[in-house]
Design an enzyme around this catalytic site. Structure first.
Site, mmCIF file in Angstrom:
data_model
loop_
_atom_site.group_PDB
_atom_site.id
_atom_site.type_symbol
_atom_site.label_atom_id
_atom_site.label_comp_id
_atom_site.label_asym_id
_atom_site.label_seq_id
_atom_site.Cartn_x
_atom_site.Cartn_y
_atom_site.Cartn_z
ATOM 1 N N ASP A 1 34.047 55.638 36.434
ATOM 2 C CA ASP A 1 33.033 55.160 35.503
ATOM 3 C C ASP A 1 31.882 54.487 36.239
ATOM 4 O O ASP A 1 32.133 53.625 37.075
ATOM 5 C CB ASP A 1 33.671 54.070 34.624
ATOM 6 C CG ASP A 1 33.942 54.576 33.237
ATOM 7 O OD1 ASP A 1 33.775 55.783 33.009
ATOM 8 O OD2 ASP A 1 34.322 53.750 32.385
ATOM 9 N N SER B 1 34.033 43.224 38.855
ATOM 10 C CA SER B 1 34.702 44.427 39.341
ATOM 11 C C SER B 1 35.218 45.272 38.185
ATOM 12 O O SER B 1 35.607 44.747 37.150
ATOM 13 C CB SER B 1 35.847 44.052 40.287
ATOM 14 O OG SER B 1 37.014 43.818 39.535
ATOM 15 N N LYS B 2 35.199 46.588 38.413
ATOM 16 C CA LYS B 2 35.623 47.513 37.351
ATOM 17 C C LYS B 2 37.092 47.327 37.020
ATOM 18 O O LYS B 2 37.522 47.583 35.915
ATOM 19 C CB LYS B 2 35.366 48.961 37.792
ATOM 20 C CG LYS B 2 33.908 49.341 37.705
ATOM 21 C CD LYS B 2 33.710 50.843 37.667
ATOM 22 C CE LYS B 2 33.857 51.451 39.023
ATOM 23 N NZ LYS B 2 33.487 52.883 39.056
ATOM 24 N N ARG B 3 37.860 46.861 38.010
ATOM 25 C CA ARG B 3 39.288 46.687 37.803
ATOM 26 C C ARG B 3 39.550 45.519 36.845
ATOM 27 O O ARG B 3 40.433 45.571 36.011
ATOM 28 C CB ARG B 3 39.970 46.448 39.150
ATOM 29 C CG ARG B 3 41.366 46.955 39.253
ATOM 30 C CD ARG B 3 41.787 47.102 40.716
ATOM 31 N NE ARG B 3 41.183 46.095 41.582
ATOM 32 C CZ ARG B 3 41.656 44.857 41.735
ATOM 33 N NH1 ARG B 3 42.726 44.476 41.098
ATOM 34 N NH2 ARG B 3 41.045 44.016 42.547
#
Ligand code: GLU
Length: 511
Positions: free
Chosen positions: A28, A264-266
Site C-alpha cells: 500500500d 509506519s504502515k505496520r
C-alpha cells in the site's frame, strides 16, 4: 569505454527545474510518498518546471505487483499529478528502474575500471557472521574488505566464497561526509561503509540507481525524507567519481506519531494512503494537511493564520527556507477539523457527488440512483453539510430520507431518551400538521418555515414545553436518531405523508 549516457539523451540543460518522487512499490502506498510528492510538486509548479514519477522497483524481494497501480490511483486521487512517469511516458522513459538495467551497467564498469568499486564474492553467511562478531565486540559494523585487490581465483581459495559477486564502492577514509541541504544548510552524516551498488541478481541497489537516474533524467532537486541523509555522502561520492554534477538536496522532516515515533504502515493505519479515502477524507483536505505538517500556515489580511489552502495557493507562496526541520506530529484531530472545513466549502452538487459513493457502499442508495433520489440528495446535502467532518458520516444522516416509512428503525438510545411528555407532544404535532396541504416549497404550507411556525405555536407556546423537549420526540420519529439533520427542513424534504406516517408510527408504539 564509451560515455555511460544513453545514445541520444534528451537535453537536460534547460533552466527549468526538474523534480521527482521515487517511491518503491512495496505494498500500500505510504502517506510519506504523497507528502514528498506535494513538496516536490509545489516547487516544480511554482518554477514552471517538471515533476516526474519514477518507480524504484529494484528490490525484488519486497516488490508488490498491485502497489504501482495503487500509487497511480492514490496520488491521482490527491491531485498530485506528474508530467512524466511509467504510465504517461516522457522523454526519459522508461521510468521504471527494473526496465533500465542496461543503463546502470556502464556506470558500474566505469567505477570498477577506475578503482572506485570492486567485486565482492563474500557469501551471505560470511557477511552475517562478520556482522555478528563486530556487534559482539562492540566494533563498528562494516565490510572488512576481504575481497579488495583479489581476483576471483584468489578469492575462491578462501572461506565464505559465493560464485555470484556483488559490486561494492571503495569508500576512502577521507570521503566527504558533509553536504549542502536546501532546507538544512550544511549537514554532516557518518562515513559510509563500502556500500553494495550492484547486487548478485544483477539489479543495482537504490544508491547506484538513484544517482544514475537522477542524472540521466536531468533531476535538479532531490527532495526526499530525512531518513536518506545518511545515504547522501554515498551519492555525493558517486557523482564525483562519475564526473557528474550533483543535484541540490532537500531532506524533509519525517512524519511522526504523537509519541514522536516514525509513522509506519505496520503500526499506523493512517500511514496507508488508501486509508484516507476509506475514512471519508477529501483529497483537498489531505494534501492541505500534509502541507501544514512541514510548513507554517499563511498569514491572512489581519495577520491571522490561514490554514486552509489549495495546492495552487501553497505552490505560489512556497519557499524552502520556511520548511520545518523538526519532525511534524501527525494529528488526526487536526485533519478531521480541516476536512470539515473543506466539506463546508463545497458546492452542494459537489458535496452530493462526493458522498454518493459512500452512501452506495453503505447501501443507502443503489448502484444506479434515479433522478428523483439524486435531486433529493442535493437538498439533504445542504442540511448535513455543517453536521459532518468525514464523508463516511453521511450515511447515518441520510439513510432516514431513503428508507420506507415502515422500515425506519428507532435507535435504542433515541427511544430510551424519550420523556414522559413524548406522547402528548406527538399528538399535538399531528394535530398541528394535519391541516397543512402537501405542496412543498417557499410560499406553500409544507415548507420548513411554516412547519416550524405551527409546531412552535402548538407545542412550545400552546403546551409550554421547552423547544429541546418539544422537538426531541419529533426528531426521533422522523429520523429514528437522537441527532439528526435540521428537523423542519427534514420534514419538508420527507414530505407530508411520510412525516405524518412516521409521527403516527412512533406515537402508536408508545403505550
Ligand atoms: N525509493 C526511495 C523511497 O522509497 C526514494 C528515495 C529518494 O527519493 O531518493 O523512499
Amino acid at each position: 569505454m564509451s560515455s555511460p549516457s544513453a545514445e541520444n539523451p534528451p537535453s537536460t540543460t534547460g533552466s527549468a527545474p526538474r523534480l521527482r518522487v521515487a517511491p518503491s512499490p512495496t505494498g500500500d502506498p505510504h502517506v510519506g510518498t504523497a507528502y514528498m510528492a506535494l513538496f516536490n510538486l509545489a516547487f516544480a509548479r511554482q518554477q514552471g518546471g517538471s515533476f516526474v514519477l519514477r518507480i524504484e522497483d529494484t528490490d525484488r524481494a519486497r516488490f508488490d505487483e498491485t502497489s504501482e497501480r495503487q500509487l497511480y490511483d492514490t496520488l491521482g486521487w490527491l491531485g498530485l499529478t506528474w508530467d512524466e512517469g511509467p504510465d504517461v511516458g516522457g522523454p526519459f522513459a522508461p521510468y521504471r528502474q527494473s526496465e533500465r538495467l542496461d543503463t546502470y551497467r556502464p556506470y558500474v564498469e566505469k567505477l570498477i575500471e577506475e578503482g572506485h568499486a570492486y567485486y565482492c564474492w563474500c557469501s551471505t553467511e560470511r557477511l552475517t557472521a562478520m556482522r555478528e562478531k563486530q556487534q559482539k565486540l562492540k566494533l563498528p559494523t562494516g565490510y572488512d574488505r576481504l575481497c579488495v585487490g583479489k581476483t576471483q581465483e584468489e578469492r575462491a581459495e578462501l572461506e565464505g566464497y559465493s560464485e555470484t559477486p556483488v559490486v561494492r564502492m571503495l569508500v576512502p577514509e577521507d570521503a566527504p561526509t558533509t553536504f549542502e541541504d536546501v532546507i538544512r544548510g550544511t549537514v554532516s552524516a557518518p562515513l559510509p561503509d563500502d556500500q553494495v551498488i550492484l547486487k548478485a541478481d544483477g539489479f543495482p541497489t537504490y544508491h547506484l540507481a538513484v544517482v544514475v537516474d537522477d542524472h540521466e533524467m536531468g533531476i535538479t532537486h532531490v527532495v526526499r525524507g530525512e531518513e536518506w541523509i545518511s545515504s547522501t555522502p554515498k551519492h555525493v561520492l558517486l557523482y564525483r567519481w562519475l564526473g557528474l554534477e550533483a543535484p541540490k538536496f532537500a531532506h524533509m522532516p519525517l512524519l511522526r506519531n504523537q509519541n514522536k515515533s516514525k509513522i509506519s504502515k505496520r503500526k499506523n493505519p493512517e500511514a496507508r494512503l488508501t486509508w484516507f479515502q476509506e475514512q471519508g477524507y477529501l483529497p483537498e483536505a489531505v494534501v492541505n494537511f500534509l502541507g501544514l505538517l512541514a510548513y507554517p500556515p499563511a498569514k491572512g489580511e489581519s495577520g491571522e493564520d490561514v490554514e486552509k489552502f489549495t495546492v495552487e495557493e501553497f505552490s505560489r507562496e512556497f519557499a524552502w527556507d520556511k520548511v520545518n526541520t523538526v519532525g511534524p506530529i501527525f494529528d488526526l484531530k487536526k485533519l478531521e477539523w480541516l476536512n470539515g472545513a473543506w466539506i463546508r466549502g463545497l458546492e452542494l452538487a459537489d458535496l452530493s457527488a462526493r458522498v454518493l459513493p459512500y452512501l452506495q457502499a453503505d447501501g443507502v442508495l443503489g448502484e444506479d440512483p434515479g433522478a428523483e433520489d439524486l435531486a433529493r440528495l442535493e437538498s439533504i446535502a445542504e442540511l448535513i453539510q455543517t453536521r459532518m467532518n468525514l464523508l463516511t458520516e453521511a450515511s447515518a444522516l441520510v439513510r432516514p430520507f431513503y428508507v420506507a416509512d415502515e422500515e425506519l428503525e428507532i435507535a435504542e438510545d433515541a427511544r430510551a431518551g424519550l420523556k414522559d411528555t413524548a406522547g402528548e407532544v406527538l399528538d399535538a404535532a399531528l394535530a398541528a400538521l394535519e391541516p397543512l396541504a402537501a405542496a412543498t416549497g417557499e410560499g406553500n404550507q409544507w415548507h420548513a418555515a411554516e412547519i416550524e411556525r405551527v409546531l412552535r405555536e402548538a407545542i412550545v407556546d400552546g403546551m409550554g414545553i421547552k423547544p429541546r423537549l418539544a422537538f426531541g420526540p419529533l426528531r426521533t420519529a422522523v429520523s429514528g436518531q437522537k441527532i439528526s439533520p435540521p428537523l423542519f427542513e427534514s420534514m419538508e424534504i420527507l414530505g407530508r405523508d411520510s412525516t405524518l406516517g412516521r409521527l403516527r408510527a412512533l406515537r402508536s408504539s408508545l403505550a
